[in-house]
Design an enzyme around this catalytic site. Sequence first.
Site, PDB file in Angstrom:
ATOM      1  N   ASN A 206       0.816  -1.265  -0.297  1.00  0.00           N
ATOM      2  CA  ASN A 206       0.013  -0.266  -0.140  1.00  0.00           C
ATOM      3  C   ASN A 206       0.718   1.279  -0.649  1.00  0.00           C
ATOM      4  O   ASN A 206       1.797   1.784   0.644  1.00  0.00           O
ATOM      5  CB  ASN A 206      -0.685   0.371   0.804  1.00  0.00           C
ATOM      6  CG  ASN A 206      -1.707   1.660   1.780  1.00  0.00           C
ATOM      7  OD1 ASN A 206      -2.331   1.872   0.631  1.00  0.00           O
ATOM      8  ND2 ASN A 206      -2.388   1.357   2.593  1.00  0.00           N
TER       9      ASN A 206
ATOM     10  N   LYS B  89       0.138   4.345   0.169  1.00  0.00           N
ATOM     11  CA  LYS B  89      -0.622   5.334   0.738  1.00  0.00           C
ATOM     12  C   LYS B  89      -0.282   6.628  -0.664  1.00  0.00           C
ATOM     13  O   LYS B  89      -0.268   6.301  -1.903  1.00  0.00           O
ATOM     14  CB  LYS B  89       0.311   5.237   1.838  1.00  0.00           C
ATOM     15  CG  LYS B  89       0.040   4.226   2.786  1.00  0.00           C
ATOM     16  CD  LYS B  89       0.113   4.068   4.112  1.00  0.00           C
ATOM     17  CE  LYS B  89       0.340   3.351   4.775  1.00  0.00           C
ATOM     18  NZ  LYS B  89       0.057   2.917   5.656  1.00  0.00           N
TER      19      LYS B  89
ATOM     20  N   HIS C 282      -9.503   1.263   5.560  1.00  0.00           N
ATOM     21  CA  HIS C 282      -7.898   1.513   5.532  1.00  0.00           C
ATOM     22  C   HIS C 282      -8.168   1.762   6.635  1.00  0.00           C
ATOM     23  O   HIS C 282      -8.969   3.034   6.477  1.00  0.00           O
ATOM     24  CB  HIS C 282      -7.197   1.664   4.961  1.00  0.00           C
ATOM     25  CG  HIS C 282      -5.819   1.586   5.642  1.00  0.00           C
ATOM     26  ND1 HIS C 282      -5.225   2.546   6.048  1.00  0.00           N
ATOM     27  CD2 HIS C 282      -4.664   1.474   5.424  1.00  0.00           C
ATOM     28  CE1 HIS C 282      -4.235   2.265   6.937  1.00  0.00           C
ATOM     29  NE2 HIS C 282      -3.603   0.979   6.482  1.00  0.00           N
TER      30      HIS C 282
ATOM     31  N   GLU D 258      -6.732   4.651   8.466  1.00  0.00           N
ATOM     32  CA  GLU D 258      -6.657   5.869   7.775  1.00  0.00           C
ATOM     33  C   GLU D 258      -7.701   6.156   7.088  1.00  0.00           C
ATOM     34  O   GLU D 258      -8.595   7.749   7.323  1.00  0.00           O
ATOM     35  CB  GLU D 258      -5.142   5.993   6.711  1.00  0.00           C
ATOM     36  CG  GLU D 258      -4.042   5.599   7.460  1.00  0.00           C
ATOM     37  CD  GLU D 258      -2.893   5.363   7.036  1.00  0.00           C
ATOM     38  OE1 GLU D 258      -2.584   4.970   5.708  1.00  0.00           O
ATOM     39  OE2 GLU D 258      -2.049   4.504   7.821  1.00  0.00           O
TER      40      GLU D 258
ATOM     41  N   GLU E 187      -5.552  -4.596  10.655  1.00  0.00           N
ATOM     42  CA  GLU E 187      -4.160  -3.988  10.960  1.00  0.00           C
ATOM     43  C   GLU E 187      -4.322  -3.029  12.077  1.00  0.00           C
ATOM     44  O   GLU E 187      -5.520  -2.599  11.962  1.00  0.00           O
ATOM     45  CB  GLU E 187      -4.010  -2.680   9.590  1.00  0.00           C
ATOM     46  CG  GLU E 187      -3.635  -3.442   8.224  1.00  0.00           C
ATOM     47  CD  GLU E 187      -3.280  -2.774   7.693  1.00  0.00           C
ATOM     48  OE1 GLU E 187      -2.135  -2.709   6.443  1.00  0.00           O
ATOM     49  OE2 GLU E 187      -4.322  -1.514   6.998  1.00  0.00           O
TER      50      GLU E 187
ATOM     51  N   GLY F 233       3.111   2.430  10.638  1.00  0.00           N
ATOM     52  CA  GLY F 233       3.831   3.199  11.254  1.00  0.00           C
ATOM     53  C   GLY F 233       4.944   3.166  11.763  1.00  0.00           C
ATOM     54  O   GLY F 233       5.921   4.504  12.196  1.00  0.00           O
TER      55      GLY F 233
ATOM     56  N   SER G 100       4.023  -2.516  10.747  1.00  0.00           N
ATOM     57  CA  SER G 100       5.378  -2.437  10.878  1.00  0.00           C
ATOM     58  C   SER G 100       6.069  -3.896  10.074  1.00  0.00           C
ATOM     59  O   SER G 100       6.690  -4.295  10.558  1.00  0.00           O
ATOM     60  CB  SER G 100       5.886  -2.491  11.787  1.00  0.00           C
ATOM     61  OG  SER G 100       5.688  -0.481  12.391  1.00  0.00           O
TER      62      SER G 100
HETATM   63  P1  13P Z   1       3.374   0.040   7.787  1.00  0.00           P
HETATM   64  O1  13P Z   1       3.321  -1.113   7.037  1.00  0.00           O
HETATM   65  O2  13P Z   1       4.099   1.255   6.745  1.00  0.00           O
HETATM   66  O3  13P Z   1       3.338   0.479   9.281  1.00  0.00           O
HETATM   67  O4  13P Z   1       1.582   0.455   7.166  1.00  0.00           O
HETATM   68  C1  13P Z   1       0.804  -0.392   7.203  1.00  0.00           C
HETATM   69  C2  13P Z   1       0.024  -0.270   6.127  1.00  0.00           C
HETATM   70  O5  13P Z   1      -1.277   0.686   6.319  1.00  0.00           O
HETATM   71  C3  13P Z   1      -0.365  -0.853   4.943  1.00  0.00           C
HETATM   72  O6  13P Z   1      -1.730  -0.943   4.506  1.00  0.00           O
END
Ligand code: 13P
Length: 245
Positions: A9, A11, A92, A94, A162, A168, A207
């Site tokens: 992803n 983002k 997601h 976010e 997740e 992150g 992560s």
């Molecule tokens: P990270 O791998 O940067 O922690 O992000 C995970 C994520 O939100 C994937 O959709």
Amino acid sequence: MRRKVAAGNWKMNGVKASLGEVEALKPVVTGGCDVILCPPATLVAAMVQAAEGSGIMVGGQDCHWNESGAHTGDIAAEMLADAGAGAVILGHSERRADHGETDDMVNRKTEAAWRAGLTAIVCVGETEAERDAGTTLDVIGGQLDGSTPDGATGENTIIAYEPVWAIGTGRTPTLEEIAEVHDFLRGKLVARFGSAGEAFRILYGGSVKPTNAAEIFAVSNVDGGLVGGASLKASDFSGIVTAAG
Ligand code: 13P
């Protein structure tokens, strides 16, 4: 046997120059697992071209539940499919946090994804406060029930767990904590869909790095990963693809 998935992803990262990463990734995509890369919508069509012949599937990061209409700034599942996408990430954390997406909205978006022939990657996950309060399984169970329509199958839908606090941050749950949630999700899918519930891939995200991917992917009912930061560079993501098979 469920085929493992290494999904990236991107983002809100990536411009045309970033597509060199797709070129660099191709040699490690050998067919041992499914590889899905989800760039920003502006790059979907170009990434489909860049990935041609590699077996890498390109996906979107969101879609609207309607096929077209007066929804400024939104993108329809049919548009992603038209650009060559084969999948879309939905719900997601976010999007849930930044855009107020509810389980009901994610449910409708999932139906829209299927209508366009896309595989829906439906995300669930608890916040740190919810984990501390001991409500992780309640939260995730509610999200799974509410976000997945009755027509879900292992073919048209992938589930991604997740934990919000692991995204992150460089922090991950213990392998036991990951197993607890993934076993719980599998149990819920089987309770609802019968033996067909065994076919869903359940990805872990938060992560994931080349250094921890193999041990996480070996956990019970973990069928691969949904990877943010470590999917941006082929030098990182290749280790994760290799760990998935
Ligand atoms: P990270 O791998 O940067 O922690 O992000 C995970 C994520 O939100 C994937 O959709």
